[in-house]
Design a protein around this motif. Structure first.
Motif, PDB file in Angstrom:
ATOM      1  N   GLY A  56       1.095  -1.556  -0.306  1.00 18.24           N
ATOM      2  CA  GLY A  56       0.189   0.093  -0.855  1.00 18.24           C
ATOM      3  C   GLY A  56       0.480   1.831   0.181  1.00 18.24           C
ATOM      4  N   ASN A  57       2.136   1.374  -0.211  1.00 17.32           N
ATOM      5  CA  ASN A  57       3.067   2.343  -0.255  1.00 17.32           C
ATOM      6  C   ASN A  57       2.884   3.137  -1.765  1.00 17.32           C
ATOM      7  OD1 ASN A  57       4.071   1.190   2.119  1.00 17.32           O
ATOM      8  ND2 ASN A  57       5.601   0.398   1.217  1.00 17.32           N
ATOM      9  N   ASP A  58       2.992   4.294  -1.912  1.00 15.84           N
ATOM     10  CA  ASP A  58       2.863   5.877  -2.725  1.00 15.84           C
ATOM     11  C   ASP A  58       3.935   5.406  -3.154  1.00 15.84           C
ATOM     12  OD1 ASP A  58       2.656   7.312  -5.009  1.00 15.84           O
ATOM     13  OD2 ASP A  58       2.583   9.410  -3.405  1.00 15.84           O
ATOM     14  N   ILE A  59       4.191   5.289  -4.264  1.00 10.65           N
ATOM     15  CA  ILE A  59       4.936   4.902  -5.382  1.00 10.65           C
ATOM     16  C   ILE A  59       5.274   6.039  -6.984  1.00 10.65           C
ATOM     17  CG2 ILE A  59       5.468   2.383  -4.741  1.00 10.65           C
ATOM     18  CD1 ILE A  59       4.393   1.804  -7.713  1.00 10.65           C
ATOM     19  N   SER A  60       3.986   6.881  -6.908  1.00  8.08           N
ATOM     20  CA  SER A  60       3.812   7.756  -7.738  1.00  8.08           C
ATOM     21  C   SER A  60       5.088   8.770  -8.262  1.00  8.08           C
ATOM     22  CB  SER A  60       3.087   8.736  -7.467  1.00  8.08           C
ATOM     23  OG  SER A  60       2.883   9.725  -6.106  1.00  8.08           O
ATOM     24  N   SER A  61       6.015   8.856  -7.157  1.00  5.54           N
ATOM     25  CA  SER A  61       7.084   9.111  -7.014  1.00  5.54           C
ATOM     26  C   SER A  61       8.958   8.804  -7.657  1.00  5.54           C
ATOM     27  CB  SER A  61       7.977  11.077  -6.008  1.00  5.54           C
ATOM     28  OG  SER A  61       8.218   9.954  -4.970  1.00  5.54           O
ATOM     29  N   LEU A  62       8.766   7.018  -7.591  1.00 11.01           N
ATOM     30  CA  LEU A  62       9.587   6.032  -7.218  1.00 11.01           C
ATOM     31  C   LEU A  62      10.480   6.398  -7.778  1.00 11.01           C
ATOM     32  CD1 LEU A  62      11.382   3.854  -6.075  1.00 11.01           C
ATOM     33  CD2 LEU A  62       9.164   2.739  -7.692  1.00 11.01           C
ATOM     34  N   ALA A  63      10.392   6.414  -9.064  1.00 14.32           N
ATOM     35  CA  ALA A  63      11.309   7.098 -10.226  1.00 14.32           C
ATOM     36  C   ALA A  63      12.226   8.339 -10.552  1.00 14.32           C
ATOM     37  CB  ALA A  63      10.518   7.471 -11.830  1.00 14.32           C
ATOM     38  N   GLU A  64      11.093   9.400  -9.736  1.00 10.56           N
ATOM     39  CA  GLU A  64      12.350  10.781  -9.845  1.00 10.56           C
ATOM     40  C   GLU A  64      12.836  10.704  -8.907  1.00 10.56           C
ATOM     41  OE1 GLU A  64       8.881  10.153  -9.760  1.00 10.56           O
ATOM     42  OE2 GLU A  64       8.472  11.537 -12.290  1.00 10.56           O
ATOM     43  N   ASP A  65      12.618   9.887  -7.169  1.00 12.61           N
ATOM     44  CA  ASP A  65      13.069   9.611  -6.182  1.00 12.61           C
ATOM     45  C   ASP A  65      14.397   8.505  -6.607  1.00 12.61           C
ATOM     46  OD1 ASP A  65      11.399  10.925  -4.977  1.00 12.61           O
ATOM     47  OD2 ASP A  65      10.669   9.316  -3.864  1.00 12.61           O
ATOM     48  N   LEU A  66      14.891   7.870  -7.081  1.00 11.39           N
ATOM     49  CA  LEU A  66      15.638   7.022  -7.646  1.00 11.39           C
ATOM     50  C   LEU A  66      16.388   7.460  -8.186  1.00 11.39           C
ATOM     51  CD1 LEU A  66      16.266   4.192  -6.009  1.00 11.39           C
ATOM     52  CD2 LEU A  66      15.081   3.629  -8.627  1.00 11.39           C
ATOM     53  N   ILE A  67      16.121   8.747  -9.006  1.00 12.88           N
ATOM     54  CA  ILE A  67      17.229   8.767 -10.421  1.00 12.88           C
ATOM     55  C   ILE A  67      18.308   9.907  -9.336  1.00 12.88           C
ATOM     56  CG2 ILE A  67      16.985  10.745 -11.533  1.00 12.88           C
ATOM     57  CD1 ILE A  67      14.565   9.360 -13.158  1.00 12.88           C
ATOM     58  N   ARG A  68      17.679  10.643  -7.946  1.00 13.05           N
ATOM     59  CA  ARG A  68      18.299  11.672  -7.605  1.00 13.05           C
ATOM     60  C   ARG A  68      18.931  10.818  -6.425  1.00 13.05           C
ATOM     61  NH1 ARG A  68      16.019  12.084  -2.638  1.00 13.05           N
ATOM     62  NH2 ARG A  68      13.761  12.339  -2.848  1.00 13.05           N
ATOM     63  N   VAL A  69      18.518  10.056  -6.056  1.00 10.95           N
ATOM     64  CA  VAL A  69      19.262   9.497  -4.631  1.00 10.95           C
ATOM     65  C   VAL A  69      20.347   8.604  -4.982  1.00 10.95           C
ATOM     66  CG1 VAL A  69      17.126  10.194  -3.041  1.00 10.95           C
ATOM     67  CG2 VAL A  69      17.648   7.877  -3.914  1.00 10.95           C
ATOM     68  N   ASN A  70      19.949   7.620  -6.096  1.00 12.56           N
ATOM     69  CA  ASN A  70      21.327   6.896  -6.631  1.00 12.56           C
ATOM     70  C   ASN A  70      21.241   6.366  -8.456  1.00 12.56           C
ATOM     71  OD1 ASN A  70      22.906   4.856  -6.972  1.00 12.56           O
ATOM     72  ND2 ASN A  70      21.311   3.003  -5.685  1.00 12.56           N
TER      73      ASN A  70
END
Length: 126
Positions: A56-70
């Motif tokens: 049930g976790n929000d993954i709507s910004s997963l791509a952007e977050d992953l690009i930013r941190v790794n």
């Protein structure tokens, strides 16, 4: 970032390990955000997405977050958008989420390789 994509059981993992012998790989199905944030490579990235959606976790910004941190991460993911559209609502949402997230990550990636029958074809090399 680099992506290696293709259908299930097409040889993506073997190709990834051959092309990147020094990378320490983690399993997407068992990864959490902390391990994903610091990983060198992820096998089964699509399974991470499934796990997060099931929780049930929000993954709507997963791509952007992953690009930013790794931004140097190597991702190995199944292409789940081919074939018969699933009847189950969760499976349809999962299929769409994987497609949308991987599309964003592929656009950012410097290299994308598609694997079929164990043969890798570079479809993006920037």
């Amino acid at each position: 970032m680099e992506m290696i994509i293709g259908g299930a059981f097409q040889g993506k993992s073997t190709l990834a390990e051959k092309d990147h012998p020094d990378v320490t790989w983690i399993n997407g199905a068992q990864a959490d955000w902390e391990s994903l944030s610091h990983a060198e490579g992820v096998m089964g990235f699509h399974e991470y997405i499934r796990k997060e959606m099931k929780a049930g976790n929000d993954i709507s910004s997963l791509a952007e977050d992953l690009i930013r941190v790794n931004p140097d991460l190597i991702l190995v993911s199944d292409e789940v958008g081919y074939g018969v559209v699933p009847i189950d609502a969760f499976d349809r949402a999962y299929r769409e989420a994987v497609g949308r997230i991987c599309t964003k990550l592929a656009a950012y990636s410097h290299r994308v390789t598609r694997v079929a029958c164990g043969i890798g074809t570079v479809i993006k090399d920037a």
